[in-house]
Design a protein around this motif. Structure first.
Motif: not given
Length: 273
Positions: A45-47, A49-51, A53-54, A87, A138
């Protein structure tokens, strides 16, 4: 039953021959993936969501300050809807290529699954269905981020999760087919650089395709990601004619049908011999 018969029944070939398509078998594959996902959902989830978003923040505010508006929308709104489709592609196609290859080549996961009353069609469909569900969830994150920065979607935005699921299913099947075609981990470099990059650059994600040469625009019509971008952007902003919607949907569904047969055929060649 003799020992030889028992061994024969345990071989993947014994249960991988085409028969009746069983939904329970597909759901069993999905349930297995869900159980495994619960062990690694935090890092995944971290990967996921963050990618994106950046991407949205960096390009949206960096380029947005220079571009301002594009195709009648603020650049961050234009980009945000495109990043949703990108995404979805990355969260479905990339795991399908990498994870399916590892399961087949190194972990021999499918040999164990096919020893049960499951055939290759159900394995491929189950794997793609799970990745589609995950990528659809995601994939909506960049849209929520864009809403937080001022995007005001129309009422048809409720169809974005449905579009995301269908597109995720298409690219999951595409990734599974690729994973069954390539013969080594090194081949993935060609896939990521030679296929992934052109797909999301030539899909109208960062800029309208009308700014590109005519032959590139014509080639983009065969890019399922382009049609995904158009459907998502149309659902968020509205304005797409019914004929255009049907055209985009028809291309995506046709792609699903073709790539499903290719993925099943190639996977059967790899795991059933």
């Amino acid at each position: 039953m003799t020992l030889e018969q028992t061994r024969e029944d345990a071989r993947p070939e014994a249960h991988a021959r085409p028969g009746r398509f069983e939904l329970d078998a597909v759901l069993g594959v999905v349930a297995r993936e869900w159980i495994l996902y619960r062990e690694s959902w935090r890092s995944t989830t971290f990967a996921a969501v963050v990618e994106p978003t950046l991407y949205l923040l960096a390009f949206g505010f960096g380029m947005g300050a220079l571009v301002g508006t594009l195709a009648g929308y603020s650049y961050i709104d234009f980009l945000g809807t495109g990043i949703v489709a990108v995404s979805i592609m990355f969260q479905s196609m990339m795991p399908a290529v990498i994870n399916t290859f590892i399961k087949r080549r190194f972990q021999h996961t499918y040999e164990g699954i096919l020893a049960a009353p499951v055939d290759v069609r159900e394995v491929v469909t189950g794997e793609a269905l799970w990745l589609a569900l995950r990528s659809a969830a995601y994939g909506c994150v960049p849209l929520l981020v864009a809403v937080g920065f001022g995007l005001r979607p129309g009422p048809w935005v409720v169809f974005v999760p449905v579009i995301s699921f269908v597109v995720g299913f298409a690219f999951s099947l595409f990734g599974i087919w690729i994973s069954a075609v390539i013969r080594s981990v090194r081949s993935m470099d060609y896939v990521f650089s030679g296929l992934f990059t052109p797909l999301f650059l030539m899909a109208g994600t960062f800029f309208p395709l009308t700014e590109l040469p005519g032959w590139v625009q014509a080639g983009a019509m065969a890019n399922p990601l382009y049609h995904a971008v158009e459907l998502i952007r149309g659902a968020v902003f509205g304005g797409l004619e019914a004929r255009a919607v049907l055209g985009h949907v028809a291309v995506v569904l046709a792609f699903i049908v073709v790539i499903w047969f290719l993925a099943v055929r190639q996977m059967r060649r790899r795991v059933v011999s």
